[in-house]
Design an enzyme around this catalytic site. Structure first.
Site, PDB file in Angstrom:
ATOM      1  N   GLY A  11      -2.225 -10.470  -4.477  1.00 43.25           N
ATOM      2  CA  GLY A  11      -1.884 -10.435  -3.677  1.00 43.25           C
ATOM      3  C   GLY A  11      -2.172 -10.960  -1.896  1.00 43.25           C
ATOM      4  O   GLY A  11      -1.947  -9.652  -1.441  1.00 43.25           O
ATOM      5  N   TYR A 154       1.744   6.110  -8.556  1.00 44.02           N
ATOM      6  CA  TYR A 154       1.054   5.425  -6.662  1.00 44.02           C
ATOM      7  C   TYR A 154      -0.618   5.921  -7.024  1.00 44.02           C
ATOM      8  O   TYR A 154      -1.727   5.718  -6.897  1.00 44.02           O
ATOM      9  CB  TYR A 154       1.797   5.481  -5.615  1.00 44.02           C
ATOM     10  CG  TYR A 154       1.084   4.297  -4.920  1.00 44.02           C
ATOM     11  CD1 TYR A 154       0.834   2.831  -5.071  1.00 44.02           C
ATOM     12  CD2 TYR A 154       0.549   5.289  -3.888  1.00 44.02           C
ATOM     13  CE1 TYR A 154       0.322   2.398  -4.222  1.00 44.02           C
ATOM     14  CE2 TYR A 154      -0.283   4.360  -3.590  1.00 44.02           C
ATOM     15  CZ  TYR A 154      -0.249   3.091  -2.687  1.00 44.02           C
ATOM     16  OH  TYR A 154      -0.900   2.017  -1.761  1.00 44.02           O
ATOM     17  N   ALA A 156      -1.583   8.166  -9.187  1.00 40.59           N
ATOM     18  CA  ALA A 156      -2.454   7.943 -10.495  1.00 40.59           C
ATOM     19  C   ALA A 156      -2.981   6.598 -10.205  1.00 40.59           C
ATOM     20  O   ALA A 156      -4.606   6.840 -10.903  1.00 40.59           O
ATOM     21  CB  ALA A 156      -1.333   8.221 -11.623  1.00 40.59           C
ATOM     22  N   ILE A 187      -1.625   1.894   7.122  1.00 43.84           N
ATOM     23  CA  ILE A 187      -1.667   0.279   7.704  1.00 43.84           C
ATOM     24  C   ILE A 187      -1.145   0.276   7.981  1.00 43.84           C
ATOM     25  O   ILE A 187       0.436   0.785   7.769  1.00 43.84           O
ATOM     26  CB  ILE A 187      -2.461  -0.230   6.960  1.00 43.84           C
ATOM     27  CG1 ILE A 187      -4.039   0.279   5.887  1.00 43.84           C
ATOM     28  CG2 ILE A 187      -3.190  -1.516   7.188  1.00 43.84           C
ATOM     29  CD1 ILE A 187      -4.659   0.794   7.435  1.00 43.84           C
TER      30      ILE A 187
HETATM   31  P1  NAP Z   1       2.495  -5.668   0.647  1.00 40.49           P
HETATM   32  O1  NAP Z   1       3.019  -5.839   2.240  1.00 40.49           O
HETATM   33  O2  NAP Z   1       4.023  -5.233   0.108  1.00 40.49           O
HETATM   34  O3  NAP Z   1       2.068  -6.628  -0.343  1.00 40.49           O
HETATM   35  C1  NAP Z   1       1.991  -6.735  -1.703  1.00 40.49           C
HETATM   36  C2  NAP Z   1       1.063  -7.914  -2.340  1.00 40.49           C
HETATM   37  O4  NAP Z   1       0.776  -7.559  -3.991  1.00 40.49           O
HETATM   38  C3  NAP Z   1       2.034  -9.319  -1.934  1.00 40.49           C
HETATM   39  O5  NAP Z   1       1.937 -10.504  -1.086  1.00 40.49           O
HETATM   40  C4  NAP Z   1       2.841  -8.944  -3.391  1.00 40.49           C
HETATM   41  O6  NAP Z   1       3.715  -9.899  -4.094  1.00 40.49           O
HETATM   42  C5  NAP Z   1       2.106  -8.947  -4.159  1.00 40.49           C
HETATM   43  N1  NAP Z   1       2.177  -8.238  -5.410  1.00 40.49           N
HETATM   44  C6  NAP Z   1       2.920  -7.172  -5.863  1.00 40.49           C
HETATM   45  N2  NAP Z   1       2.920  -7.281  -7.098  1.00 40.49           N
HETATM   46  C7  NAP Z   1       2.399  -8.164  -8.038  1.00 40.49           C
HETATM   47  C8  NAP Z   1       2.409  -8.729  -8.866  1.00 40.49           C
HETATM   48  N3  NAP Z   1       2.657  -8.412 -10.185  1.00 40.49           N
HETATM   49  N4  NAP Z   1       0.789  -9.857  -9.132  1.00 40.49           N
HETATM   50  C9  NAP Z   1       1.063 -10.811  -8.453  1.00 40.49           C
HETATM   51  N5  NAP Z   1       0.952  -9.919  -7.021  1.00 40.49           N
HETATM   52  C10 NAP Z   1       1.627  -9.010  -6.751  1.00 40.49           C
HETATM   53  O7  NAP Z   1       1.202  -4.061   0.796  1.00 40.49           O
HETATM   54  P2  NAP Z   1       0.133  -3.815   1.610  1.00 40.49           P
HETATM   55  O8  NAP Z   1       1.135  -2.922   2.957  1.00 40.49           O
HETATM   56  O9  NAP Z   1      -0.229  -5.601   1.833  1.00 40.49           O
HETATM   57  O10 NAP Z   1      -0.677  -3.557   0.881  1.00 40.49           O
HETATM   58  C11 NAP Z   1      -1.870  -4.029  -0.325  1.00 40.49           C
HETATM   59  C12 NAP Z   1      -2.399  -3.732  -0.757  1.00 40.49           C
HETATM   60  O11 NAP Z   1      -3.202  -1.716  -0.441  1.00 40.49           O
HETATM   61  C13 NAP Z   1      -1.655  -2.540  -2.183  1.00 40.49           C
HETATM   62  O12 NAP Z   1      -3.042  -2.901  -3.460  1.00 40.49           O
HETATM   63  C14 NAP Z   1      -1.430  -1.387  -1.044  1.00 40.49           C
HETATM   64  O13 NAP Z   1      -1.334  -0.081  -2.742  1.00 40.49           O
HETATM   65  C15 NAP Z   1      -2.711  -0.778  -0.890  1.00 40.49           C
HETATM   66  N6  NAP Z   1      -2.834   0.327   0.090  1.00 40.49           N
HETATM   67  C16 NAP Z   1      -1.667  -0.301   1.644  1.00 40.49           C
HETATM   68  C17 NAP Z   1      -2.020   0.884   2.408  1.00 40.49           C
HETATM   69  C18 NAP Z   1      -0.521   0.852   3.808  1.00 40.49           C
HETATM   70  O14 NAP Z   1      -0.488   2.023   4.550  1.00 40.49           O
HETATM   71  N7  NAP Z   1      -0.244  -0.578   3.319  1.00 40.49           N
HETATM   72  C19 NAP Z   1      -2.184   2.100   2.127  1.00 40.49           C
HETATM   73  C20 NAP Z   1      -3.286   2.309   0.883  1.00 40.49           C
HETATM   74  C21 NAP Z   1      -3.574   1.424   0.055  1.00 40.49           C
HETATM   75  P3  NAP Z   1       5.549 -10.442  -3.431  1.00 40.49           P
HETATM   76  O15 NAP Z   1       5.278 -10.638  -1.828  1.00 40.49           O
HETATM   77  O16 NAP Z   1       5.390 -11.947  -4.043  1.00 40.49           O
HETATM   78  O17 NAP Z   1       6.079  -9.350  -3.921  1.00 40.49           O
END
Ligand code: NAP
Length: 246
Positions: A11, A154, A156, A187
């Site tokens: 990701g 999510y 879980a 974030i």
């Molecule tokens: P994001 O901007 O939605 O980015 C998620 C990334 O994961 C994207 O590059 C997406 O690819 C990729 N992805 C989704 N499904 C996939 C799959 N099946 N196989 C491979 N890659 C896949 O999310 P983010 O906010 O940066 O979050 C990153 C991580 O931090 C996540 O695990 C999220 O749960 C965790 N997190 C985020 C927050 C927050 O506040 N943002 C808080 C707590 C935890 P595509 O672009 O191709 O869809």
């Protein structure tokens, strides 16, 4: 000169994963970007990695696909020679109250967020064991520690990452492979940008430090956990949440 370490980051095309990739690249770490979409969607990240002067390559893969993740891990080792660092960052949400949650949304979130981590760990650890070195960091969430109405799937999946991480730490410690999790709070990303000022104000009341975190805050935690400074740290969940869950 010592050879660069190699990190596989899922990701990493955008968001927090892209910031982790750029931060590790600034430490002279070569980067395998593993992401779901077309490479063109990650063009900005790939050119920033090239500008950082490290080797970087894009691999398109769905982390929930066991066979496809094996093929990607093998391809990364063929191209880069090894994998020193695995960052399980790919994740999605499909929120709803349990009363309204569809089975398919439960399965999709668990398959990508939790099984995706298992798949990568399963395929990467044999290579790490041979080198007797590995640093694994998986991105959980404070929601996995505290629960959140409307996010059963999510929460879980993110709680599952904690159990998985602690188990990996115990199974692979003797091989000099550490496994840790980072649990972000709220974030600043595209997701939180979409919130109204009113919603943000309500959120700030829950956070002792009174503001949202930046992607840098998460990337710096990953940088620390994959550095020599953290060589004796394994099985921990590092909360990076401004004190939201104490
Ligand atoms: P994001 O901007 O939605 O980015 C998620 C990334 O994961 C994207 O590059 C997406 O690819 C990729 N992805 C989704 N499904 C996939 C799959 N099946 N196989 C491979 N890659 C896949 O999310 P983010 O906010 O940066 O979050 C990153 C991580 O931090 C996540 O695990 C999220 O749960 C965790 N997190 C985020 C927050 C927050 O506040 N943002 C808080 C707590 C935890 P595509 O672009 O191709 O869809």
């Amino acid at each position: 000169m010592a050879e660069n370490r190699v990190a596989l980051i899922t990701g990493a095309g955008r968001g927090i994963g892209a910031k982790i990739a750029l931060t590790l690249a600034s430490e002279n770490i070569d980067i395998a970007v593993v992401d779901y979409g077309e490479e063109s969607a990650a063009a900005e990240t790939m050119s920033a990695l090239a500008a950082a002067g490290v080797k970087a390559k894009y691999y398109r893969c769905d982390v929930s696909d066991f066979t496809a993740t094996k093929a990607v891990v093998d391809a990364v080792v063929k191209e880069f020679g090894k994998i020193d660092i695995l960052v399980n960052n790919a994740g999605i949400t499909a929120d709803n109250l349990i009363l309204r949650m569809e089975e398919a949304d439960w399965d999709r979130v668990l398959n990508i967020n939790l099984k995706g981590c298992f798949n990568m760990i399963k395929h990467v650890t044999p290579y790490m064991m041979r080198k007797r070195y590995g640093r694994i960091v998986s991105i959980s969430s404070v929601v996995g520690l505290m629960g959140n109405a409307g996010q059963a799937n999510y929460a879980a999946s993110k709680a599952g990452i904690v159990g998985l991480t602690k188990t990996v730490a115990k199974e692979f410690g003797a091989r000099n492979i550490t496994a840790n999790a980072v649990a972000p709070g709220f974030i600043k990303t595209a997701m939180t940008d979409a919130l109204t000022e009113e919603q943000k104000k309500e959120m700030y009341k829950l956070i002792p430090l009174g503001c949202l975190g930046e992607t840098d805050d998460i990337a710096n935690a990953v940088k620390f956990l994959t550095s020599d400074a953290a060589r004796y740290i394994t099985g921990v969940v590092l909360k990076v949440d401004g004190g939201m869950y104490i």
